[in-house]
Design a protein around this motif. Structure first.
Motif: not given
Length: 250
Positions: A206-220
């Motif tokens: 808890v409190g860690s800074v992370v690099k996160v993969l994202v997934e594209e959604h057309i409407l969201r």
């Protein structure tokens, strides 16, 4: 108060206005973050300066669109539209330049809002010109198509230059193989600020800074999916430390 004192005060006021005008036209980065007196009364939850600046840009752009639309519909005056658009452009230019140190990345926001402002102004101006010169309604249909093409072209160019498939987050909770993270508004990753549950792929606290993969959604828009890298712990749950940005660029 005698005449000499009155003239002196008028001179001081004129000098002060002139200095403020120069700061507005030729903005320089400020040392201290803005206070957001009005927005803080509306936004009760704790958010970062970056998010408040992003919100201010969004609200000011919506306000510009509404006022420009009213001018176009009720006055049909090119001069008024040009004056409003010029003042608005100078405003967002000053807002971004004054606070460039408090954006996580200011350049994508500058390019995005400069581009949107240019397209909006051109759209309103073109409509006024079409009203005066178009011989039939079919020209308006063609003009609408041209606007949509311009918007999609701008979107393509912006994404080609600035888009990325990851963002930063701060770990708020760890539960088994899932981790709840909080993210900033990230225009490059098309991520909205909020909390998301993602797959836990590495050991995190808890409190860690992370690099996160994202997934594209057309409407969201994009949605965080899994943790790619873990950095040092963050001192705050709302803003990653500057070191994490420098680490990601190595």
């Amino acid at each position: 108060m005698n005449l000499e004192e009155s003239l002196y005060r008028v001179g001081e006021l004129a000098e002060s206005i002139w200095k403020q005008l120069l700061k507005f036209i030729f903005p320089e980065p400020k040392e201290n973050p803005p206070r957001f007196k009005v927005l803080k009364k509306i936004i009760r939850r704790k958010v970062s300066v970056h998010e408040m600046l992003s919100l201010k840009l969004q609200l000011s752009f919506i306000l510009y669109l509404v006022i420009a639309l009213l001018l176009v519909l009720f006055t049909q005056n090119v001069l008024y539209l040009t004056l409003l658009s010029t003042l608005y452009f100078l405003y967002i230019r000053a807002l971004i330049s004054w606070n460039r140190r408090f954006f996580i990345e200011y350049e994508p926001y500058r390019a995005f809002y400069y581009g949107l402002t240019g397209i909006a102004f051109a759209s309103y101006l073109g409509y006024l010109i079409m009203r005066r010169t178009a011989p039939s309604i079919y020209y308006f249909y063609g003009y609408l198509v041209a606007i949509f093409v311009a918007v999609f072209l701008f979107r393509y160019i912006f994404r080609a230059k600035y888009r990325r498939e990851w963002t930063y987050g701060v770990v708020e909770e760890v539960k088994g193989d899932l981790v709840k993270i909080s993210t900033h508004d990230d225009i490059r990753a098309n991520i909205k600020p909020g909390e998301y549950w993602v797959d836990r792929s590495e050991k995190v606290e808890v409190g860690s800074v992370v690099k996160v993969l994202v997934e594209e959604h057309i409407l969201r828009g994009a949605v965080p999916k899994r943790i790619m890298e873990v950095y040092e712990s963050s001192k705050t749950s709302t803003e990653p430390k500057a070191e994490s940005d420098s680490n990601s660029n190595r």
